[in-house]
Scaffold this motif. Structure first.
Motif, PDB file in Angstrom:
ATOM      1  N   ARG A 137      -0.643 -26.949  61.147  1.00 18.16           N
ATOM      2  CA  ARG A 137       0.025 -27.265  59.881  1.00 18.16           C
ATOM      3  C   ARG A 137      -0.182 -28.735  59.517  1.00 18.16           C
ATOM      4  N   ALA A 138      -1.439 -29.141  59.485  1.00 19.25           N
ATOM      5  CA  ALA A 138      -1.775 -30.532  59.211  1.00 19.25           C
ATOM      6  C   ALA A 138      -1.441 -30.898  57.767  1.00 19.25           C
ATOM      7  N   ARG A 139      -1.155 -32.158  57.539  1.00 22.10           N
ATOM      8  CA  ARG A 139      -0.898 -32.662  56.194  1.00 22.10           C
ATOM      9  C   ARG A 139      -2.168 -32.564  55.361  1.00 22.10           C
ATOM     10  N   CYS A 140      -2.036 -32.053  54.142  1.00 22.68           N
ATOM     11  CA  CYS A 140      -3.165 -31.979  53.204  1.00 22.68           C
ATOM     12  C   CYS A 140      -2.760 -32.766  51.962  1.00 22.68           C
ATOM     13  N   VAL A 178      -4.022 -22.512  51.350  1.00 25.89           N
ATOM     14  CA  VAL A 178      -2.616 -22.260  51.055  1.00 25.89           C
ATOM     15  C   VAL A 178      -1.827 -23.474  51.531  1.00 25.89           C
ATOM     16  N   ILE A 179      -1.142 -24.131  50.593  1.00 25.97           N
ATOM     17  CA  ILE A 179      -0.399 -25.357  50.878  1.00 25.97           C
ATOM     18  C   ILE A 179       1.090 -25.072  50.756  1.00 25.97           C
ATOM     19  N   SER A 180       1.850 -25.516  51.741  1.00 25.24           N
ATOM     20  CA  SER A 180       3.302 -25.372  51.704  1.00 25.24           C
ATOM     21  C   SER A 180       3.926 -26.698  52.116  1.00 25.24           C
ATOM     22  N   GLY A 181       4.690 -27.293  51.192  1.00 25.89           N
ATOM     23  CA  GLY A 181       5.304 -28.575  51.495  1.00 25.89           C
ATOM     24  C   GLY A 181       4.302 -29.658  51.824  1.00 25.89           C
ATOM     25  N   GLY A 182       3.134 -29.602  51.210  1.00 26.00           N
ATOM     26  CA  GLY A 182       2.106 -30.597  51.457  1.00 26.00           C
ATOM     27  C   GLY A 182       1.320 -30.383  52.732  1.00 26.00           C
ATOM     28  N   ARG A 183       1.530 -29.245  53.398  1.00 18.30           N
ATOM     29  CA  ARG A 183       0.823 -28.974  54.649  1.00 18.30           C
ATOM     30  C   ARG A 183      -0.045 -27.720  54.515  1.00 18.30           C
ATOM     31  N   LEU A 184      -1.155 -27.727  55.242  1.00 16.41           N
ATOM     32  CA  LEU A 184      -2.090 -26.606  55.220  1.00 16.41           C
ATOM     33  C   LEU A 184      -1.574 -25.509  56.145  1.00 16.41           C
ATOM     34  N   VAL A 185      -1.270 -24.342  55.576  1.00 10.77           N
ATOM     35  CA  VAL A 185      -0.718 -23.246  56.378  1.00 10.77           C
ATOM     36  C   VAL A 185      -1.608 -22.018  56.371  1.00 10.77           C
ATOM     37  N   GLY A 186      -2.681 -22.017  55.603  1.00  6.28           N
ATOM     38  CA  GLY A 186      -3.571 -20.860  55.574  1.00  6.28           C
ATOM     39  C   GLY A 186      -4.833 -21.178  54.805  1.00  6.28           C
ATOM     40  N   ALA A 187      -5.866 -20.382  55.038  1.00  9.65           N
ATOM     41  CA  ALA A 187      -7.129 -20.571  54.338  1.00  9.65           C
ATOM     42  C   ALA A 187      -7.928 -19.282  54.391  1.00  9.65           C
ATOM     43  N   VAL A 188      -8.738 -19.078  53.358  1.00  7.53           N
ATOM     44  CA  VAL A 188      -9.627 -17.918  53.256  1.00  7.53           C
ATOM     45  C   VAL A 188     -10.984 -18.422  52.802  1.00  7.53           C
ATOM     46  N   GLY A 189     -12.042 -17.829  53.330  1.00 11.33           N
ATOM     47  CA  GLY A 189     -13.380 -18.208  52.895  1.00 11.33           C
ATOM     48  C   GLY A 189     -14.310 -17.019  52.861  1.00 11.33           C
ATOM     49  N   GLN A 201      -9.698 -24.384  60.351  1.00 11.52           N
ATOM     50  CA  GLN A 201      -8.908 -23.498  61.200  1.00 11.52           C
ATOM     51  C   GLN A 201      -7.972 -24.290  62.104  1.00 11.52           C
ATOM     52  N   GLU A 202      -8.497 -25.345  62.712  1.00 10.36           N
ATOM     53  CA  GLU A 202      -7.669 -26.167  63.589  1.00 10.36           C
ATOM     54  C   GLU A 202      -6.545 -26.845  62.813  1.00 10.36           C
ATOM     55  N   ALA A 203      -6.864 -27.335  61.603  1.00 10.41           N
ATOM     56  CA  ALA A 203      -5.849 -28.015  60.794  1.00 10.41           C
ATOM     57  C   ALA A 203      -4.747 -27.051  60.369  1.00 10.41           C
ATOM     58  N   ALA A 204      -5.130 -25.830  59.988  1.00 12.95           N
ATOM     59  CA  ALA A 204      -4.125 -24.840  59.590  1.00 12.95           C
ATOM     60  C   ALA A 204      -3.275 -24.420  60.784  1.00 12.95           C
TER      61      ALA A 204
END
Length: 656
Positions: A392-395, A364-375, A386-389
């Motif tokens: 809110r790391a840049r993606c 899940v990307i918001s404003g170019g940043r990683l804010v969520g993920a599902v696997g 997980q750490e990047a989300a």
């Protein structure tokens, strides 16, 4: 029970109420910062502290009771005292003291409440009948273990993390299990619809029933549980009902002491209650209007309070929720804004699917940043995601394209460089162990990954972070081949050999005499045989198309991915045989030549894709997936012209 190392006549020090994961972590963090801190720990359960995350494994019989107990690790000379089976029942704030259940008073300088939560019991008729259980602590687990010896049919009410873990554990004990949830999907607070559907399918394959979109109305039975009536009127027979319907924070102690309470005990960013000398952490605490019901935020809060109690600056600004489910036999991941109900305007999803490997992932990307993920399914660099989300790391756009193509955000050569992770990044989600804590343990003398695991507890629950622990010592654990790898490699290699032979030999020619015992040329001279082989080839092409569609669309779910992959290879081999019978492997001219070249190139790329997939585990995770993705897509690109060419070929044959 369990009282030790108390020194009389000293300052009151710190009193911690609650010996669960948060209270235990607080004690250990305190002594890591201040080895001479005076701490008294009270626990209401008749046990030493134990790993609550491992309770489902204990219930399933996968770990022994002795393996989940984890008493506090404190310095030998530390002024520490622990009281178990002795709950605190009152707080006298003006006198700065607490009273235990035996009537004794204990003074404190500062008090930490880590009193946890209790199971939510829905108010439906019959819920108090014998045969209805909760699953929250060691007492519950032991009662359920005793019950499974006589239970034949069990219902689990609640399709969240705890409910699914209980369902799988009880099924392994030999009882039929059905999960019931009033929501439209399992793990609705953690997963998106696609991942949740895969979990439901996986559970059904394991033999666990799933009933969704229908809540409980009444527990059936006069003297004991005999089943459950749903709101729709449907009745499900059962002799055991397990309630996994959420939690309620334990707030009575704080409420009686006059502390501010809403859903939980209200705390600020320092995790102080309305009394600045009293802190609250874990499932009893409410921060920013939110009560966290999983262990990771509780461990983060414990670290913050430990620093505050040692007069070191620290603040808690909330947690990015990350969950992991592995006890049902599949890896399921979630972090941040993942479920549909959590998405906000402007959020965008990037999806990767590999149905052949049973893998689904989304970012899940918001404003170019990683804010969520599902696997769903194996995910080698999940901890890094997980750490990047969490921060809110840049993606970047090229990272999103890489993810959509091969399922990884970072290039394979850097995918597993754990020593480059931030010190605060969580490596073991089950225990809340950070990369920094592991690095400190390595520096303190842990000589190998097993020693590191014993010293920190990392990797002792689900074991999924063991490969990461090995990397601290320059080792990489072997990756496993895909299901059916031998069949896949054998079929692909055979197809490749056939194509090599065809490339080195001319096609079968028409015989120059009629004086033959076996007239193989009838295959091409007889209209009936020509139609039989031609339409057989057309049918195989249609089946190949169906297989392709089955991999791309969510609702075409038949059989396991590994089996269909092998079927696909065998279908390609059969198509090559029928092609030889139909054409004699003569290239022909014009439309026939285009059709033959496309078919042979399609087979060649398919065999290469099959070989790459079969041996993918021998390459780096990112490299293997990228190669498989590249050859698979080339195979698909060459397949789609085939129906058009076949259509013109059939039209030409019958029209002219």
């Amino acid at each position: 029970m369990g009282e030790h190392r108390q020194q009389a006549g000293a300052d009151p020090g710190i009193v911690v109420v609650g010996s669960g994961p948060a209270g235990l972590r607080l004690v250990q963090e305190l002594y890591a910062l201040h080895p001479l801190a005076r701490v008294t720990l009270f626990g209401g359960e008749p046990w030493e502290p134990y790993d609550r995350v491992a309770l489902s494994l204990f219930l399933a019989g996968e770990v022994a009771a002795g393996d989940i107990f984890c008493p506090p690790r404190v310095p030998d000379a530390a002024p520490f005292c622990a009281h178990y089976n002795l709950p605190i029942v009152a707080i006298d704030r003006p006198a700065r003291r607490v009273r235990d259940a035996a009537g004794a008073w204990h003074a404190y300088d500062r008090l930490v409440l880590s009193v946890g939560s209790r199971p939510h019991v829905p108010g439906i008729p019959g819920v108090d009948l014998p045969g209805v259980y909760t699953f929250r602590d060691m007492n519950d687990a032991q009662r359920l273990m005793a019950r499974t010896a006589r239970s034949h049919r069990t219902l689990v009410l609640g399709g969240g993390l705890l409910g699914l873990e209980a369902a799988r554990a009880l099924q392994r004990a030999g009882t039929d299990v059905t999960v019931v949830d009033h929501g439209p999907r399992l793990l609705g607070r953690q997963l998106d619809a696609a991942a949740s559907e895969r979990v439901s399918t996986h559970l059904r394959r394991l033999g666990i029933g799933v009933v969704l979109g229908d809540g409980a109305a009444q527990v059936l039975g006069a003297e004991r549980c005999e089943g459950l009536r749903l709101r729709s009127g449907r009745e499900l027979p059962a002799d055991t009902l397990v309630l996994a319907t959420g939690i309620r924070p334990n707030t009575a102690l704080a409420l009686d002491a006059g502390l501010a309470v809403r859903d939980g005990i209200v705390v600020n960013d320092a995790l102080q209650t309305s009394d600045p000398d009293i802190y609250a952490i874990g499932e009893c605490a409410e921060h920013g209007g939110r009560v966290y019901g999983i262990v990771a935020p509780a461990l983060e809060q414990a670290a913050v309070v430990a620093h505050r109690l040692c007069d070191q600056p620290a603040a808690y600004h909330g947690s990015t929720l990350a969950t992991r489910l592995k006890v049902v036999g599949c890896a399921v991941f979630s972090v941040g804004r993942a479920a549909e109900d959590d998405l906000q305007p402007g959020d965008r999803k990037v999806v990767y699917r590999d149905d052949a490997a049973g893998v689904y992932r989304s970012l899940v990307i918001s404003g170019g940043r990683l804010v969520g993920a599902v696997g769903f399914g194996p995910w080698d660099d999940w901890q890094r995601v997980q750490e990047a989300a969490s921060r809110r790391a840049r993606c970047w756009p090229w990272q999103q394209r890489r993810f959509a193509r091969c399922g990884t955000v970072w290039p394979g050569t850097h995918e597993q460089d754990i020593t480059a992770w931030p010190a605060a990044a969580t490596v073991c989600a089950c225990k809340g162990i950070s990369r920094g804590a592991l690095s400190r343990a390595v520096a303190a003398g842990c000589a190998d990954a097993p020693a590191l695991s014993r010293a920190t507890g990392a990797g002792t629950v689900c074991g999924s972070c063991q490969p990461l622990l090995a990397q601290f010592y320059g080792h990489t654990l072997a990756r496993q081949p895909v299901a059916g790898a031998r069949w896949l490699a054998g079929g692909s290699l055979l197809a490749a050999l056939v194509l090599v032979v065809l490339a080195l030999t001319p096609g079968w020619s028409y015989p120059d005499t009629f004086d033959l015992e076996l007239r193989w040329d009838r295959l091409w001279r007889s209209g009936e045989l020509k139609q039989l082989t031609g339409f057989s080839l057309l049918g195989l092409a249609v089946l190949g198309l169906v297989l392709s569609l089955r991999k791309r669309f969510e609702r075409l779910r038949l059989g396991s991915f590994g089996a269909w992959r092998v079927v696909h290879v065998m279908l390609g081999l059969l198509a090559l045989l029928v092609l030889g019978l139909h054409t004699g492997f003569r290239v022909g001219s014009n439309l026939n030549a285009w059709l033959m070249v496309d078919f042979l190139a399609l087979a060649a790329l398919g065999s290469v894709a099959g070989l790459v997939t079969a041996f993918e585990h021998r390459a780096g995770p990112g490299r293997g997936k990228a190669l498989r993705s590249r050859f698979t897509w080339l195979h698909i690109v060459l397949f789609w012209p085939l129906p058009v060419l076949l259509g013109f070929h059939v039209l030409k044959t019958y029209y002219f």
